[in-house]
Design a protein around this motif. Sequence first.
Motif, PDB file in Angstrom:
ATOM      1  N   ALA A  18      -8.591  13.776  -2.740  1.00  0.00           N
ATOM      2  CA  ALA A  18      -8.367  12.354  -2.610  1.00  0.00           C
ATOM      3  C   ALA A  18      -8.985  11.672  -3.702  1.00  0.00           C
ATOM      4  O   ALA A  18      -9.814  12.054  -4.662  1.00  0.00           O
ATOM      5  N   VAL A  19      -8.338  10.541  -4.269  1.00  0.00           N
ATOM      6  CA  VAL A  19      -8.294   9.809  -5.494  1.00  0.00           C
ATOM      7  C   VAL A  19      -8.742   8.458  -5.324  1.00  0.00           C
ATOM      8  O   VAL A  19      -8.227   7.864  -4.390  1.00  0.00           O
ATOM      9  N   TYR A  20      -9.685   7.885  -6.254  1.00  0.00           N
ATOM     10  CA  TYR A  20     -10.106   6.496  -5.847  1.00  0.00           C
ATOM     11  C   TYR A  20      -9.549   5.930  -7.217  1.00  0.00           C
ATOM     12  O   TYR A  20      -9.574   6.232  -8.287  1.00  0.00           O
ATOM     13  N   GLY A  21      -8.822   4.617  -7.147  1.00  0.00           N
ATOM     14  CA  GLY A  21      -8.189   3.981  -8.307  1.00  0.00           C
ATOM     15  C   GLY A  21      -8.279   2.855  -8.052  1.00  0.00           C
ATOM     16  O   GLY A  21      -8.989   2.243  -6.891  1.00  0.00           O
ATOM     17  N   SER A  22      -8.089   1.837  -9.079  1.00  0.00           N
ATOM     18  CA  SER A  22      -8.351   0.157  -8.743  1.00  0.00           C
ATOM     19  C   SER A  22      -7.179  -0.634  -9.486  1.00  0.00           C
ATOM     20  O   SER A  22      -6.267   0.094 -10.334  1.00  0.00           O
ATOM     21  N   VAL A  23      -7.237  -1.524  -9.152  1.00  0.00           N
ATOM     22  CA  VAL A  23      -5.933  -2.369  -9.535  1.00  0.00           C
ATOM     23  C   VAL A  23      -6.282  -3.960  -9.140  1.00  0.00           C
ATOM     24  O   VAL A  23      -7.011  -4.178  -8.015  1.00  0.00           O
ATOM     25  N   GLU A  24      -5.669  -4.954 -10.118  1.00  0.00           N
ATOM     26  CA  GLU A  24      -6.203  -6.075 -10.067  1.00  0.00           C
ATOM     27  C   GLU A  24      -5.306  -6.750  -8.778  1.00  0.00           C
ATOM     28  O   GLU A  24      -4.122  -6.527  -8.657  1.00  0.00           O
ATOM     29  N   GLU A  25      -5.717  -7.806  -7.873  1.00  0.00           N
ATOM     30  CA  GLU A  25      -5.216  -7.957  -6.871  1.00  0.00           C
ATOM     31  C   GLU A  25      -3.879  -8.738  -6.989  1.00  0.00           C
ATOM     32  O   GLU A  25      -2.847  -8.415  -6.292  1.00  0.00           O
ATOM     33  N   THR A  26      -3.705  -9.327  -8.036  1.00  0.00           N
ATOM     34  CA  THR A  26      -2.556 -10.166  -8.443  1.00  0.00           C
ATOM     35  C   THR A  26      -1.413  -9.046  -8.990  1.00  0.00           C
ATOM     36  O   THR A  26      -0.151  -9.442  -9.151  1.00  0.00           O
ATOM     37  N   ARG A  27      -1.791  -7.837  -9.283  1.00  0.00           N
ATOM     38  CA  ARG A  27      -0.861  -6.939  -9.865  1.00  0.00           C
ATOM     39  C   ARG A  27      -0.375  -5.824  -8.977  1.00  0.00           C
ATOM     40  O   ARG A  27       0.470  -5.002  -9.373  1.00  0.00           O
ATOM     41  N   MET A  28      -1.116  -5.823  -7.918  1.00  0.00           N
ATOM     42  CA  MET A  28      -0.674  -4.469  -6.908  1.00  0.00           C
ATOM     43  C   MET A  28       0.520  -4.675  -6.574  1.00  0.00           C
ATOM     44  O   MET A  28       1.134  -5.542  -6.309  1.00  0.00           O
ATOM     45  N   LEU A  29       1.284  -3.382  -6.660  1.00  0.00           N
ATOM     46  CA  LEU A  29       2.728  -2.922  -6.119  1.00  0.00           C
ATOM     47  C   LEU A  29       2.697  -2.593  -4.710  1.00  0.00           C
ATOM     48  O   LEU A  29       2.059  -1.546  -4.482  1.00  0.00           O
ATOM     49  N   CYS A  30       3.294  -3.134  -3.813  1.00  0.00           N
ATOM     50  CA  CYS A  30       3.437  -2.756  -2.596  1.00  0.00           C
ATOM     51  C   CYS A  30       4.868  -2.485  -2.015  1.00  0.00           C
ATOM     52  O   CYS A  30       5.675  -2.632  -2.922  1.00  0.00           O
ATOM     53  N   ARG A  31       4.795  -1.786  -0.927  1.00  0.00           N
ATOM     54  CA  ARG A  31       6.536  -1.531  -0.208  1.00  0.00           C
ATOM     55  C   ARG A  31       7.113  -2.283   0.455  1.00  0.00           C
ATOM     56  O   ARG A  31       8.198  -2.465   0.439  1.00  0.00           O
ATOM     57  N   ASN A  32       6.200  -3.307   0.759  1.00  0.00           N
ATOM     58  CA  ASN A  32       6.824  -4.537   1.723  1.00  0.00           C
ATOM     59  C   ASN A  32       6.862  -5.757   1.097  1.00  0.00           C
ATOM     60  O   ASN A  32       7.097  -6.915   1.742  1.00  0.00           O
ATOM     61  N   THR A  33       7.284  -5.781  -0.256  1.00  0.00           N
ATOM     62  CA  THR A  33       7.420  -7.040  -0.899  1.00  0.00           C
ATOM     63  C   THR A  33       9.062  -7.078  -1.550  1.00  0.00           C
ATOM     64  O   THR A  33       8.764  -7.822  -2.619  1.00  0.00           O
ATOM     65  N   ALA A  34       9.593  -6.363  -1.329  1.00  0.00           N
ATOM     66  CA  ALA A  34      11.056  -6.354  -2.092  1.00  0.00           C
ATOM     67  C   ALA A  34      11.628  -7.717  -1.562  1.00  0.00           C
ATOM     68  O   ALA A  34      11.547  -7.886  -0.319  1.00  0.00           O
TER      69      ALA A  34
END
Lengths: 335, 335
Positions: free
Chosen positions: A140-156
């Motif tokens: 299991a891996v924990y990571g972090s990302v800024e909300e405005t930069r997160m890359l999702c699958r459902n936003t093409a």
Amino acid sequence: MKLKEIGEFGFIRRVSRGCLVRPERVLRSIGDDAAAFRPGPNEIGLVTTDLLVERVHFLRNATTGFNLGYKSLAVNLSDIAAMGGIAREAFVSIAIPEDCPVEFLEDVYRGMRSLAARHDVNILGGDTTGSKVDLVINVAVYGSVEETRMLCRNTARAGDVVLVTGNLGDSRAGCHLIINDLPVEDDDRKHLFKAHILPEPHLEEGRFLAESGSVHAAIDVSDGLSSDLGHILTESGVGAFLDGAAIPVSGELRRFCESQGEDPVRYALAGGEDYVLIATAAPDHADDLSHRFEKYFQRPLTPIGKITSGDSFCVRFPDGREEIVKPAGWDHFKQ
Amino acid sequence: MKLKEIGEFGFIRRVSRGCLVRPERVLRSIGDDAAAFRPGPNEIGLVTTDLLVERVHFLRNATTGFNLGYKSLAVNLSDIAAMGGIAREAFVSIAIPEDCPVEFLEDVYRGMRSLAARHDVNILGGDTTGSKVDLVINVAVYGSVEETRMLCRNTARAGDVVLVTGNLGDSRAGCHLIINDLPVEDDDRKHLFKAHILPEPHLEEGRFLAESGSVHAAIDVSDGLSSDLGHILTESGVGAFLDGAAIPVSGELRRFCESQGEDPVRYALAGGEDYVLIATAAPDHADDLSHRFEKYFQRPLTPIGKITSGDSFCVRFPDGREEIVKPAGWDHFKQ
């Protein structure tokens, strides 16, 4: 050396050496009920993981411990990369049979630590347990990302350019060599073998794409280009038109496909475990993004097609024929 | 119903219903490369988990799916409780053999969700994969805690009072009933059986202890009172002296031990899977803490001994004899 000679805690002591590469953000790691670390200022994150197993097994003879450990972490890091995130902490659950030599297990953790250290990832804990027959690993891996930069699958979005961060199909060819027990002697085969066994998670590439602000959606290629782009299309409610001739394939794969009577474009489309990233970017920013990517990484960010409205997923092959792609995806239960 | 009838994604759709109990802090859950959630303001945490398995198995016939799912989450929540943390998000990796009925699997998730909902925990994702023969489950939980309130194993101090948040030994007796296939008909046996099968993680109790500011160290009882207190002693570099007569055991366990010719104090000391908490508290605050605990939970927080300087771990049994405890701990490889 047998495990029972050193016991569970002796084993944990052995494999936990070198696990903390960024101790300054860690409060508690191996040796407490949960790992505690700082995800941000004035905040402590905890993660714990448990493996429940009755009888487990693995093709231990077909891999080195190093490669097994490396890849079990790499596939997780690739998921963080696909979100535009920074990988932070990893958690390894392992169920170990009595006859598994300590040397093999130490090699597993060596493989993980070698990759983890290169990406500033701590291995913070997990769970160690026995197993009747077979070896099981959960990472299991924990990571972090800024909300405005997160890359999702459902936003093409329709009109987006589809880009890929590396070559496709090499890993599938490497897998073919292993499954068919073919010799891995010449440089071409060594390259394909390595692409399958030691894939490089595109964490830096993912951060670059996230920080660009031009990328709408992203995913990593684990099941294959057609399947994984298919996930973006389904989740975003859009279609795609790909230019098969533009799909980047290595010289090694071209020569391999020639020798096997395979079409490299079809081979790359149906590949898997490439662990490069697919991104979709606003059309008026895609060229600039590719230029800057190439300047930074000294490798191309290759445009391979467009996102379309509707839900059809179509590829034009180099011979001019166009075909509808069925993004079947890898289904562990149906196949 | 066979898994191949609904496929991996059909299965994920089925089991993901009801998994979000606190959607307001979640950005992405099942259906992306990693789960994304807010561990705090202006911060997004990501967790991903992967299960690598070749051939796995479980005693599926000896449990219900519900109980299996419940317990696989409960043991993780108990770890968060032992840190004084708030459990937030859970991640379930599962490797499923072809012949495992969907109904059993849905029951597994029903067991997890039932416990998760009671503790405001989201089940946010994980990994689903196939298995040749056996079922494997890995649960990872993310929790959070304030830095100043976190409870660790290595911070007990000489002079501390050792406290426990509930009865000990019931779970071991329940396990004995199951292993020996004894009938579970009367109320006593039902109580012991339930203590083993559906243990209650002491999350609220852990928060209470953390918020008190009087607790120096804590751990949950998974391996047994002597083993787990032993971890605190080893990590803190201290010893302990326990009053065996003070160790809280249920009436059900006393009657069970009588029928088996067992000593309930020894039984409780060597138990396991109780999932109550052991805490050590400053001596001048322990009484007040116990009073407030009892008022709040309507159950005692029981003092059972003292932390001592040095490294000896000693118990005075009700007959007056004193013995050194060997905090052997459960070692998956040595036993």
